[in-house]
Structures are given as structure tokens and as C-alpha cells.
Design an enzyme around this catalytic site. Structure first.
Site, PDB file in Angstrom:
ATOM      1  N   LYS A   1       0.863  -1.188   0.000  1.00 15.53           N
ATOM      2  CA  LYS A   1       0.000   0.000   0.000  1.00 15.53           C
ATOM      3  C   LYS A   1       0.899   1.236   0.000  1.00 15.53           C
ATOM      4  CE  LYS A   1      -3.868   1.960   2.669  1.00 15.53           C
ATOM      5  NZ  LYS A   1      -4.766   1.775   3.816  1.00 15.53           N
TER       6      LYS A   1
ATOM      7  N   SER B   1      -9.655   2.021   2.955  1.00 13.34           N
ATOM      8  CA  SER B   1      -8.775   2.754   2.079  1.00 13.34           C
ATOM      9  C   SER B   1      -7.794   1.874   1.284  1.00 13.34           C
ATOM     10  CB  SER B   1      -7.974   3.770   2.896  1.00 13.34           C
ATOM     11  OG  SER B   1      -7.166   3.100   3.846  1.00 13.34           O
TER      12      SER B   1
ATOM     13  N   SER C   1      -9.980  -0.596   6.939  1.00 15.57           N
ATOM     14  CA  SER C   1      -9.389  -0.442   5.597  1.00 15.57           C
ATOM     15  C   SER C   1      -8.734  -1.666   4.991  1.00 15.57           C
ATOM     16  CB  SER C   1      -8.367   0.683   5.615  1.00 15.57           C
ATOM     17  OG  SER C   1      -9.030   1.893   5.473  1.00 15.57           O
TER      18      SER C   1
END
Ligand code: GLN
Length: 479
Positions: free
Chosen positions: A77, A152, A176
């Protein structure tokens, strides 16, 4: 061979037995990432990946007993640092930032032989539930271009479901990892707070953030946890608790286990269109010797308001460092010091980030501090003790991961409160610091996946990974 169909475990086996080279794998995934460019789930392919793969292959020619992840391509990420590689947190503010050091998790992956092939899209600074807050455009759902990938860590989850790497890492502050995993039909694990070092993870809400795997299977998540879990001197909040073997509960049954379902969730399930699916699952679990028990977490519903006070408050403080001077871009119109702060932040932070900064400053301001922030802090502790009580009666808690399938791109982006409500089921695990895993268990009315959330006792990732593995391997076939 279609490597995208293989699990991390199978890829490790191929590499260890020298049936595939790192070069072949990295080449394959890079081609695939390019083929799925329109999904926008990978922000950058690192251009040294192939060269590193070649070095790994050279090494493998003359060495036996390769490190476990030797040659395994992984995506991170875009908020997890990798030395000398770009990191933007999907923000325009960080557009030109290059990590000066690697996060502890990155370091551990590298030491175990992994190849980091790129960084995945996310909501800016991890604030959001759809990746629509990314400054680089939405990451689309792996299974449906009109739907969000969640957030996210939407880029990581969509990339995982599309088979763009052997495994991906995400971060979870309020859901997330789990919500996007659910939306894309993959497995996502948020570890116990303190289980995985946060050193080198760009902080959103430091008391809630955790890094965890987004994987094809529960076993793959366990393999990765064996590598990334553990104490780290660089993270004061990381735990000294010993690290078990997370794969120990793979292929175990659930006979004699008790699954608690909070009473509010049982009530809520009855009102949804998916009631029959949950009842079917409960029946299946009982037919395998488990017990489903209603448990009380009296203040469960307070999770959402507590989170949306604490998380913005911490974010406000963490984002203070982004000032147009140190790591970030600076507005060209700025001349004086206050202009540098004001103009740069105004220009380069996205709307949701600004909204959180305002919320955070409000709840921390004198006059409101006690009424909001201090109260939310107390309630967080209360919720934690209620959850600990509930765990005296069960081995794990079962909840939906989300209300339903992935929603349409644009459906909630103009209504922040309905976007916040998305986190209704996931946030309580962050607030109470317990581990929680999302595993696909059903399909919704549009044929998209629904995730089941299994939350465990503090530091008991091993059990919930085992339960998720059981459902993954047995439930689909039984249906
Ligand atoms: N959707 C939540 C939020 O917007 C959770 C985000 C996260 O876990 N990083 O804050």
C-alpha cells in the site's frame, strides 16, 4: 502457467523447488498490472523489480535453503515506506516524496527474500472507504468496473483479487483492510494493535493503525503474519507478546468452538435481505459441532461516533508535519512562513483530509476537548472491557464485514456521513484493539462477494485464521 490463480503458498513451493524463476514471476505480474491498468489499483511499478529478480535467480543457482519469500513478488500500500522508492499516500502533497528508509514490515519482507514490485492505490492518507479520495483517481473493483474497490486499501484488495502479485499489504485504522477485502472477494486480516510494527507506516490515527495482509487465502495471510508479526524497538507500541506459528490452525475443525454474535448484530441481520445467508452459515457451523451464542456488547453502537472523534483528532496531530517545508510540495504562490503552511495545505490536501483536520481540531479545541475527545477516549476503554467480557463466553465473534456488496462509484462520495457509516461493523475491532479477519462467504444479489468478519481475542490471530480457513475450505463446497 497462470500464476494469478495460485496462492502465495503454491508460488512459494514453485520458487523453492526451482520450478519457476523470480524473473518469470515478476515479468508475468508486471505484464498483468499493465493489462489491468484501467482498474487503477497500482500507482507505480518499481523499475528495479526485474533487476532484483535477476539477482535472486543468480543466488538461487548456487544456493539451497532459500529464504521463505525468495523471489515472491509483493505489492505494498502506498503508505508503507520502502527505502529509495516513491511513496505518496495517494496525496498530491507527497507527489515527489521518496522514502529515506524502509518500514519494519518492508525490511522483514526483504530479509525473507521478497521482491516489492510496486505500490497500490488508496484513499488519501488512508481516509475513506472507497479509494475515491485518492488524488490519483478511484481504484475500481476487481470484479465490476462500475463499483468501488473499497477503502482505504482498495488498490491492494483489487490487485490481490486480480492476481497482480502473490500477496499484498494494507493498513487498517477503522476497516481499511477488511472492507476492501470483502468487496473484492479476498481475505484481509487486521492484527491485534501492537502485533505488527507501525514503524515506517505513515500515521493516520496512531492508536488504531495496523498493517496486515490482504491475501488469496487465510493460509497465505498466516504465512505472511509469520514474517511480519513481532516486537520492534522502533515502535514503542509494539508488543512483547511471543509470536505463535500462525499456520498451526490451518486444516483444523471447529468442533466444540463457540462463536459469539453481538445481540445488536443478530437483530440487524434479521432486517437485512441477507438474513437467510447468515442463518445458513450459522446452521452450517452448528452442524460441524460449533455453538452460536448471542453475546452482549452493550455499547457496540457507540463505535462509530467514538471513532469519528478519535481518528480525526489523531489525524490532525499527525498531519501537522505536512507543512510545505519538510517532505511535501510547496505552493509556488507562498512567500511568507504562514503562507507556506496555508497555501500549500489548501492546494495539496484533498477535501476529505481537510474535513478530518477540521473535525479533529474542533474536538481537540478548548471548550470541546472534554465533551468530545476526552469522553471518546473513556468510552473506547469501556468498549474494550465489554469486548473482553464477551470473549469469556466465546472463542470468536462473528459479524458481517459490510452492509452488502461493493457500492457504485459515486454513490456515496458526496455524502461523507453515509461513507462513514460503511465502517459500522469494522471499527469496533480497532477501538478494542482485537484482531479481525474478513473471509468471503457468500455472494450478494448482484453476484459480488460478501465478507464474513471473524474477530478474536487479543493476540489470538491464530484461532481466527483457523476459523476463516475452515469456512473458506468447507463452506463453499457445502452450499
Ligand atoms: N473508512 C475509515 C475512515 O475513513 C477507515 C479508514 C482506514 O481504516 N484507514 O476513516
Amino acid at each position: 502457467m497462470e500464476y494469478c490463480e495460485l496462492s502465495l503458498k503454491q508460488i512459494i513451493d514453485l520458487l523453492q523447488n526451482k520450478q519457476v524463476t523470480a524473473n518469470e514471476l515478476v515479468t508475468y505480474y508486471i505484464r498483468r498490472i499493465k493489462n489491468f491498468k484501467d482498474k487503477n489499483c497500482v500507482l507505480e511499478i518499481f523499475n528495479d523489480a526485474l533487476e532484483i529478480a535477476n539477482e535472486k535467480d543468480e543466488y538461487a543457482k548456487t544456493h539451497e535453503n532459500l529464504p521463505i519469500l525468495h523471489g515472491v513478488p509483493i505489492l505494498l500500500k502506498d503508505n508503507i515506506c520502502y527505502e529509495n522508492h516513491r511513496l505518496t499516500c495517494a496525496s498530491k502533497f507527497m507527489e515527489n516524496f521518496v522514502s529515506p528508509y524502509s518500514a519494519t514490515v518492508t525490511q522483514k519482507l526483504l530479509e525473507n527474500g521478497a521482491i516489492i514490485i510496486g505500490r497500490t492505490n488508496m484513499d488519501e492518507f488512508a481516509m475513506g472507504g472507497s479509494t475515491e479520495n485518492s488524488a490519483y483517481g478511484v481504484a475500481k473493483n476487481a470484479l465490476d468496473d462500475t463499483k468501488v474497490s473499497g477503502g482505504s486499501s482498495g488498490g491492494s484488495a483489487s490487485a490481490m483479487a486480480l492476481g497482480l502479485a502473490a500477496i499484498t499489504l494494507g493498513s487498517d485504522t477503522g476497516g481499511s483492510i477488511r472492507q476492501p477485502a470483502s468487496f473484492n472477494g479476498v481475505v484481509g486480516l487486521k492484527p491485534t494493535y501492537g502485533r505488527v510494527s507501525r514503524y515506517g507506516l505513515v500515521a493516520f490515527a496512531s492508536s488504531l493503525d495496523q498493517i496486515g495482509p490482504i491475501a488469496k487465502t487465510s493460509e497465505d495471510a498466516a504465512i505472511l503474519m509469520n514474517i511480519i508479526a513481532g516486537h520492534d524497538n522502533n515502535d514503542q507500541t509494539s508488543s512483547l507478546e511471543s509470536v505463535p506459528n500462525y499456520t498451526a490452525n490451518i486444516d483444523k475443525d471447529i468442533n466444540g468452538k463457540t462463536f459469539g454474535v453481538p445481540s445488536q448484530i443478530l437483530k440487524l441481520i434479521k432486517t437485512t435481505k441477507y438474513e437467510d445467508k447468515y442463518q445458513k452459515l450459522f446452521k452450517f457451523l452448528t452442524s460441524h459441532g460449533a455453538t452460536i451464542k448471542e453475546v452482549e456488547i452493550p455499547d457496540y453502537e457507540l463505535s462509530l461516533p467514538i471513532y469519528y472523534i478519535l481518528a480525526p483528532a489523531e489525524a490532525t496531530s499527525n498531519l501537522g508535519r505536512f507543512d510545505g517545508i519538510k517532505y511535501t510540495k510547496r505552493s509556488e504562490d507562498a512567500y511568507k512562513i504562514d503562507e507556506i503552511y496555508n497555501f500549500s495545505r489548501t492546494k495539496f490536501f484533498g477535501d476529505e483530509v481537510k474535513r478530518r483536520i477540521m473535525l479533529g481540531n474542533f474536538v481537540l479545541s478548548s471548550g470541546y476537548y472534554d465533551a468530545y475527545y476526552a469522553k471518546a477516549k473513556r468510552l473506547k476503554e469501556m468498549l474494550k472491557s465489554e469486548v473482553i467480557e464477551a470473549f469469556k463466553l466465546c472463542d470468536a465473534l462473528l459479524l458481517p464485514t459490510t452492509f452488502g456488496e461493493a457500492f457504485k462509484i459515486g454513490e456515496k462520495s458526496t455524502d461523507p456521513v453515509s461513507m462513514y457509516a460503511e465502517d459500522m461493523f469494522t471499527i469496533f475491532a480497532n477501538l478494542t484493539e482485537i484482531p479481525s479477519i474478513s473471509v468471503p462467504f457468500e455472494k450478494g444479489e448482484n453476484g459480488l462477494p460478501l465478507g464474513l468478519q471473524i474477530a478474536g481475542k487479543h493476540f489470538d490471530e491464530k484461532s481466527i485464521i483457523g476459523f476463516a480457513d475452515f469456512i473458506e475450505k468447507n463452506y463453499w463446497e457445502a452450499k
